[in-house]
Write a protein that holds these residues in place. Structure first.
Motif, short mmCIF file in Angstrom:
data_model
loop_
_atom_site.label_atom_id
_atom_site.label_comp_id
_atom_site.label_asym_id
_atom_site.label_seq_id
_atom_site.Cartn_x
_atom_site.Cartn_y
_atom_site.Cartn_z
N ASP A 75 45.99 42.65 41.49
CA ASP A 75 44.56 42.47 41.76
C ASP A 75 43.86 42.36 40.42
O ASP A 75 43.84 43.31 39.62
CB ASP A 75 44.04 43.68 42.55
N THR A 87 35.71 35.06 49.78
CA THR A 87 35.50 36.02 48.68
C THR A 87 36.85 36.54 48.16
O THR A 87 37.91 36.13 48.64
CB THR A 87 34.62 37.19 49.15
N GLY A 88 36.79 37.46 47.23
CA GLY A 88 38.02 38.03 46.65
C GLY A 88 38.97 38.54 47.71
O GLY A 88 40.19 38.40 47.58
N SER A 89 38.43 39.09 48.78
CA SER A 89 39.31 39.61 49.85
C SER A 89 40.10 38.49 50.52
O SER A 89 41.19 38.73 51.05
CB SER A 89 38.48 40.35 50.91
N VAL A 130 40.59 41.12 40.25
CA VAL A 130 39.23 40.74 40.64
C VAL A 130 38.23 41.11 39.53
O VAL A 130 37.35 40.32 39.19
CB VAL A 130 38.84 41.38 42.00
N THR A 131 38.38 42.30 38.94
CA THR A 131 37.39 42.72 37.94
C THR A 131 37.90 42.52 36.51
O THR A 131 37.31 43.02 35.56
CB THR A 131 36.94 44.16 38.27
N PHE A 178 40.71 50.01 46.18
CA PHE A 178 41.29 48.71 46.54
C PHE A 178 42.78 48.77 46.83
O PHE A 178 43.31 47.88 47.49
CB PHE A 178 40.89 47.65 45.51
N THR A 201 37.79 48.63 40.27
CA THR A 201 36.33 48.63 40.25
C THR A 201 35.74 49.95 40.74
O THR A 201 34.62 50.30 40.40
CB THR A 201 35.80 47.49 41.14
N GLN A 217 32.94 36.45 41.19
CA GLN A 217 31.60 37.03 40.99
C GLN A 217 31.57 38.17 39.98
O GLN A 217 30.57 38.86 39.87
CB GLN A 217 31.04 37.49 42.33
N LYS A 218 32.66 38.36 39.24
CA LYS A 218 32.68 39.47 38.27
C LYS A 218 32.64 38.85 36.87
O LYS A 218 31.60 38.40 36.43
CB LYS A 218 33.93 40.32 38.49
N MET A 226 42.93 37.86 48.22
CA MET A 226 43.78 39.06 48.34
C MET A 226 44.64 38.96 49.61
O MET A 226 45.85 39.17 49.59
CB MET A 226 42.84 40.27 48.41
N ALA A 271 42.32 46.15 37.36
CA ALA A 271 41.00 46.66 36.97
C ALA A 271 40.39 47.28 38.22
O ALA A 271 39.89 46.55 39.07
CB ALA A 271 40.15 45.53 36.42
N ARG A 297 42.76 48.99 50.45
CA ARG A 297 42.60 47.69 51.13
C ARG A 297 43.92 46.92 51.14
O ARG A 297 44.25 46.26 52.13
CB ARG A 297 41.49 46.87 50.45
N VAL A 326 46.46 47.37 41.06
CA VAL A 326 45.12 46.89 40.74
C VAL A 326 44.96 46.98 39.22
O VAL A 326 45.01 48.07 38.65
CB VAL A 326 44.05 47.74 41.46
C1 LIG Z 1 39.31 45.31 42.56
C2 LIG Z 1 38.76 44.55 43.73
N1 LIG Z 1 39.60 43.99 44.60
C3 LIG Z 1 39.15 43.29 45.67
C4 LIG Z 1 37.80 43.12 45.89
C5 LIG Z 1 37.34 42.36 47.09
O1 LIG Z 1 36.56 41.27 46.74
P1 LIG Z 1 35.35 40.74 47.66
O2 LIG Z 1 34.39 41.85 47.84
O3 LIG Z 1 34.82 39.60 46.85
O4 LIG Z 1 35.92 40.28 48.95
C6 LIG Z 1 36.89 43.69 45.01
C7 LIG Z 1 35.43 43.56 45.22
O5 LIG Z 1 34.63 44.16 44.56
C8 LIG Z 1 37.38 44.42 43.89
O6 LIG Z 1 36.55 44.98 43.02
#
Ligand SMILES: Cc1ncc(COP(=O)(O)O)c(C=O)c1O
Length: 378
Positions: free
Chosen positions: A159, A56-58, A161-162, A83, A133, A184-185, A61, A131, A86, A129
């Motif tokens: 980042d 996944t995105g993580s 992701v969004t 994020f 989320t 998935q976004k 990352m 965007a 994270r 980041v």
């Molecule tokens: C800005 C951002 N970074 C990282 C992630 C982590 O992605 P994932 O939940 O697909 O591992 C997300 C997940 O929503 C996110 O919105």
């Protein structure tokens, strides 16, 4: 219409039922090439090192941060959303020391604060980041931030992701050294293979590390064997997810990346106009409004959780609440990829308006519809 995953495009679902071939099959290698080329198009980059990371995105990352932060390095991370936290955990696990640039949740980073943090801490890596989320904030002034980092010889990790595929992001023109995303976004693809791109400067650092990165699975110097020129086995690629992201990226290219950004602005703009005319506010100021994730303020006296349950129960529609410092204060309404369509906005306004009226809130859904229609017709 939540913070992701968004609705998956039917063509992507269909691609996922394609029979499997091996991860080194010549036909799959053609697909890998195509995915990398389409990903470069979507990231707006010529970076050779552009790959879907398994996971996944993580995972993408952690591939970025775990490879670019060496033990003893200092990474500068933001505190204005979930994020950034994270990023901090990942940098620490990579053996880095973490320093912060502060901004309240719901606001972007101020370049002057980034400059001060660089002068004070001289970090090796700067993460931000684009965007967020958790807050619905788009980070403006990105080229200003990257030039501060480069003046201090630091690498920039973004980042996206969004934002990737929904909100303008320019890897090469904005001077980004590494960017990661999730499928998935705004790409409307199931999670499982996550975009990552690194420029030569970033990859030089990865390839000249003194000690290997702590994760074998995400070690980019090893993954390079599979996604680089050799095409040799590292791990079995998630074939079905690669089919999926290929189709999702083909949809981006068919629509055209700029047209896709414009669609997100137009449709989410109608959503924004609708909720505002209904009598609700948006949390971020217009200058850093994020079309793909709309942070709608919960009116006084309304129980956000009960309203979220109402729209799910009565309309089978998903929206989410706030996190962290914004828990209970905002609804998070996604408008991403295949979900960014006028009929979804109309449905959302109906469902949310009714949920709020059920709690006695003073909202005017009719005014919301009128404003939405006007915005769509502009
Ligand atoms: C800005 C951002 N970074 C990282 C992630 C982590 O992605 P994932 O939940 O697909 O591992 C997300 C997940 O929503 C996110 O919105």
């Amino acid at each position: 219409m939540g913070p992701g995953p968004s609705d998956v495009h039917p063509r992507v679902l269909r691609a996922m039922s394609t029979p499997l071939v091996g991860h080194l099959d010549p036909s799959f290698i053609d697909i890998m090439n195509e995915v990398q080329e389409l990903m470069r198009y979507t990231f707006r980059t010529d970076n050779k090192w552009t790959i879907p990371v398994s996971g996944t995105g993580s995972a993408s990352m952690e591939a970025a941060i775990g490879n670019l932060v060496e033990p003893g390095d200092t990474m500068l991370v933001p505190t204005n959303g979930y994020f950034g936290g994270r990023m901090e955990s990942m940098a620490e696990r990579a053996g880095g020391e973490v320093v912060h640039v502060d901004a309240p949740w719901g606001e972007p980073l101020d370049p002057a604060d980034v400059q001060d943090a660089f002068d004070e801490h001289q970090p090796d890596v700067f993460g931000f980041v684009h965007a967020e989320t958790s807050t619905g904030v788009k980070q403006p002034d990105v080229p200003e931030l990257t030039s501060i980092a480069h003046d201090h010889d630091a690498l920039v990790v973004a980042d996206t992701v969004t934002s990737l595929g929904g909100v303008e992001f320019e890897v090469d023109d904005w001077g980004i050294d590494a960017a990661y995303s999730g499928p998935q976004k705004c790409l409307s693809c199931p999670p499982g293979a996550s975009p990552l791109t690194l420029n030569d400067r970033a990859m030089d650092k990865v390839l000249s590390r003194e000690e290997p990165t702590r994760s074998w699975y995400l070690d980019l110097s090893l993954l390079e064997g599979y996604w680089g020129d050799d095409r040799s086995y590292h791990h079995t690629a998630p074939i079905t997810n690669v089919y999926a992201i290929r189709e999702a990226l083909r949809l981006v290219a068919e629509e055209g990346i700029e047209a896709r950004w414009a669609r997100h602005r137009r449709v989410a703009g109608a959503l924004k106009a609708g909720v505002e005319a209904m009598g609700l506010g948006l949390n971020p100021e217009d200058d850093y409004w994020l079309p793909s994730l709309n942070a709608v303020l919960v009116p006084d006296g309304v129980d956000a959780g009960a309203a979220i349950d109402y729209v799910l129960e009565h309309y089978d529609l998903e929206i989410a609440g706030g996190l962290g410092a914004l828990a209970g204060d905002i609804f998070r309404v996604g408008c991403m990829g295949h979900s960014a369509r006028p009929e979804n906005v109309s449905f959302l306004l109906t469902a949310l308006g009714e949920a709020l009226e059920a709690q006695g809130a003073d909202v005017d859904p009719e005014a919301g519809f009128a404003a939405m229609r006007e915005a769509l017709n502009q």
